[in-house]
Design a protein around this motif. Structure first.
Motif, PDB file in Angstrom:
ATOM      1  N   HIS A  58       5.510  22.130  46.595  1.00 47.54           N
ATOM      2  CA  HIS A  58       5.572  23.257  47.044  1.00 47.54           C
ATOM      3  C   HIS A  58       5.183  24.314  45.989  1.00 47.54           C
ATOM      4  O   HIS A  58       5.877  24.903  45.114  1.00 47.54           O
ATOM      5  CB  HIS A  58       7.147  23.639  47.265  1.00 47.54           C
ATOM      6  N   PHE A  92      -0.404  25.522  49.365  1.00 48.32           N
ATOM      7  CA  PHE A  92      -0.342  26.345  50.852  1.00 48.32           C
ATOM      8  C   PHE A  92      -1.504  27.321  51.095  1.00 48.32           C
ATOM      9  O   PHE A  92      -1.857  28.216  50.522  1.00 48.32           O
ATOM     10  CB  PHE A  92       1.024  27.276  51.161  1.00 48.32           C
ATOM     11  N   HIS A 123      -1.199  22.157  52.008  1.00 46.16           N
ATOM     12  CA  HIS A 123      -0.664  22.017  53.251  1.00 46.16           C
ATOM     13  C   HIS A 123      -1.263  23.402  53.920  1.00 46.16           C
ATOM     14  O   HIS A 123      -2.098  23.997  53.505  1.00 46.16           O
ATOM     15  CB  HIS A 123       0.779  22.823  53.156  1.00 46.16           C
ATOM     16  N   GLN A 125      -0.983  26.380  56.983  1.00 45.13           N
ATOM     17  CA  GLN A 125      -0.140  27.515  57.604  1.00 45.13           C
ATOM     18  C   GLN A 125      -0.457  27.430  59.052  1.00 45.13           C
ATOM     19  O   GLN A 125      -1.585  27.644  58.985  1.00 45.13           O
ATOM     20  CB  GLN A 125      -0.033  29.008  56.802  1.00 45.13           C
ATOM     21  N   SER A 148       0.233  18.007  56.716  1.00 48.81           N
ATOM     22  CA  SER A 148       1.618  18.860  56.743  1.00 48.81           C
ATOM     23  C   SER A 148       1.029  20.344  57.097  1.00 48.81           C
ATOM     24  O   SER A 148       0.109  21.017  56.544  1.00 48.81           O
ATOM     25  CB  SER A 148       2.344  18.524  55.470  1.00 48.81           C
ATOM     26  N   LYS A 150       2.706  24.435  57.811  1.00 49.57           N
ATOM     27  CA  LYS A 150       3.618  25.244  57.370  1.00 49.57           C
ATOM     28  C   LYS A 150       3.841  26.414  58.497  1.00 49.57           C
ATOM     29  O   LYS A 150       2.837  26.987  58.731  1.00 49.57           O
ATOM     30  CB  LYS A 150       3.473  25.683  56.084  1.00 49.57           C
ATOM     31  N   MET A 181       6.711  21.921  58.337  1.00 52.00           N
ATOM     32  CA  MET A 181       7.257  22.372  57.201  1.00 52.00           C
ATOM     33  C   MET A 181       7.927  24.091  57.579  1.00 52.00           C
ATOM     34  O   MET A 181       6.905  24.594  58.217  1.00 52.00           O
ATOM     35  CB  MET A 181       6.696  22.816  55.845  1.00 52.00           C
ATOM     36  N   HIS A 183       9.732  27.737  56.572  1.00 49.99           N
ATOM     37  CA  HIS A 183      10.694  28.691  55.835  1.00 49.99           C
ATOM     38  C   HIS A 183      11.496  29.285  56.798  1.00 49.99           C
ATOM     39  O   HIS A 183      11.288  29.954  57.461  1.00 49.99           O
ATOM     40  CB  HIS A 183       9.704  29.597  55.152  1.00 49.99           C
TER      41      HIS A 183
END
Length: 472
Positions: A58, A92, A123, A125, A148, A150, A181, A183
């Motif tokens: 991260h 990210f 990752h 988004q 992955s 986000k 993932m 937030h």
């Protein structure tokens, strides 16, 4: 040149034993004793642990936010990471509505090219989900090895995606072998509370925390878990800070939902009172989710010990106090969110976790390296010390005592979030794919030596999701 590291104590997520390592062409080729040293470069690790290189899942390097850009880029950020015992970071890629996913990936390749001193991955988004994105996503995943995705549930009118986008992302991830993932904060509620606070003249940094209450994190975590169950997909909750969110993850795991949780060192050792520091000093500790009341720290430690939270990220997102954080001098909502954490992630967990008896040495390795390697498609090349694996090795002195300070750290930022904290333990030397990046506490690596990592699909290495009941 062949390298031998001798007299160290090897620690993995499952074992602790004394042995020597033989490294050739960047790979661990032998583990044992009494190797021929002829023609080899020999390092004596007596009195030290040998850990697998840390994996920070991260980071935000060279990332635009709030009208500025994070101070640490892929060169300074990965150099600091190496000093702290991390040999792989996963950063990210931020996307924009109406623009291709590939263009975002190319932007991040440009940011990292010829800069990283350790290995790295990305990752991706997801800010919208439509036919164009659905069509492009499998190709990007396959060609770039990005497995992955986000989704932000916060930062309204900036990063926040709606529930339909999250749900469609979960469904697509299940189909294509990606880990989603989130937030997890309720961005709509936070947006209302921020506007209300500012209208009432409340502009100090502490209101960043007061307008992002733990209930908003817990609600979003629970909602994301429910959508994951409905989609029969998989979820990874980043930067868990509080009892409310931890409880939602524990409940979901007990139901058999495929959900994982990450916390960060700042939430284990700092608390909400830091945002109350006078003379705008509290702005140094503005990140999201915010620091919580101190009692949440033991909840998080307990969750790490019992396996209800499984990884430790840094959420590295550094901004100078002078010239960047002070953009919000008269409005807490304009303070760039984030802190400089990447260098101290591993050492704080060792000092506060292992040395204080909160977690075992094996758990420490699992939390800082192995579990992230398995979840994000890097294991067994990374995340452990085994024959055939990359020689990402940390030679770690568990006895040295030191004080964390901006005067001695290697990040580009002008303050340290853990300033004055006394800790025990420090990397002496760090190898990435068999080459020294840090040697005797000096940087000997080179920008551009870090390789971009294409990662395997989620589930390639099955994880045991069983964990002990969590008491909150």
């Amino acid at each position: 040149m062949k390298k031998i590291i001798k007299n160290g104590i090897i620690v993995t997520a499952t074992d602790i034993y004394r042995a020597d390592l033989c490294i050739e062409n960047g790979i661990i080729t032998q583990i044992g004793a009494d190797f021929s040293e002829q023609g080899a470069e020999v390092t004596d690790a007596k009195g030290c642990y040998l850990f697998p290189g840390g994996i920070d899942p991260h980071t935000h390097l060279d990332m635009p936010f709030g009208g500025t850009v994070t101070k640490d880029n892929f060169e300074t950020g990965t150099m600091a990471a190496a000093f702290g015992g991390t040999t792989t970071v996963i950063d990210f890629c931020l996307t924009q509505k109406g623009k291709s996913l590939q263009s975002a990936v190319e932007t991040w390749h440009a940011k990292s090219k010829n800069k990283a001193v350790i290995d790295y991955g990305f990752h991706l988004q997801i800010v919208e989900m439509n036919e164009t994105v659905l069509k492009e996503l499998p190709k990007v995943m396959e060609e770039e090895g990005i497995t992955s995705l986000k989704v932000f549930m916060a930062y309204k009118n900036q990063f926040q995606a709606d529930d339909e986008t999250l749900f469609q992302t979960l469904i697509s991830a299940k189909e294509h072998g990606a880990l989603v993932m989130v937030h997890a904060e309720n961005g709509d509620v936070i947006d209302y509370l921020v506007k209300k606070a500012l209208a009432e003249g409340n502009t100090d940094p502490i209101y960043h925390a007061l307008t992002r209450p733990p209930e908003a994190e817990g609600e979003a975590t629970g909602r994301a878990a429910t959508l994951t169950e409905l989609a029969k997909s998989q979820l990874y909750v980043v930067h868990v800070t509080c009892a409310e969110a931890t409880r939602k993850i524990a409940e979901a795991r007990n139901k058999g939902i495929d959900i994982w949780g990450e916390t960060c060192p700042q939430y284990l050792v700092l608390d909400q009172t830091y945002l109350e520091k006078p003379d705008f000093e509290g702005a140094k500790y503005v990140w999201s989710p915010p620091l919580r009341e101190k009692w949440n720290q033991e909840v998080l430690w307990n969750a790490l010990k019992t396996g209800q939270l499984q990884t430790l990220g840094s959420d590295q997102c550094s901004f100078d106090f002078v010239g960047q954080k002070d953009l919000g001098k008269d409005d807490f909502s304009k303070i760039p969110n984030g802190g400089p954490i990447i260098e101290d992630r591993v050492c704080i967990l060792f000092s506060e976790g292992v040395k204080k008896g909160r977690i075992t040495l094996n758990q420490f390795v699992d939390l800082t390296s192995t579990r992230a390697a398995k979840l994000f498609g890097l294991y067994p090349k990374k995340g452990t010390i085994a024959i055939g694996g990359d020689a990402d090795i940390v030679i770690f002195d568990p006895t040295v005592e030191r004080i964390i300070s901006a005067e001695t750290h290697h990040m580009a930022v002008d303050y340290n979030a853990f300033e004055g904290m006394k800790i025990i333990g420090e990397p002496v030397s760090v190898l990435s794919r068999g080459e020294f990046v840090i040697r005797d506490k000096q940087f000997v690596g080179s920008p551009g030596k870090g390789q971009y990592l294409k990662r395997a699909k989620y589930g390639t290495f099955k994880e045991n999701k069983e964990s002990k009941p969590l008491t909150i």
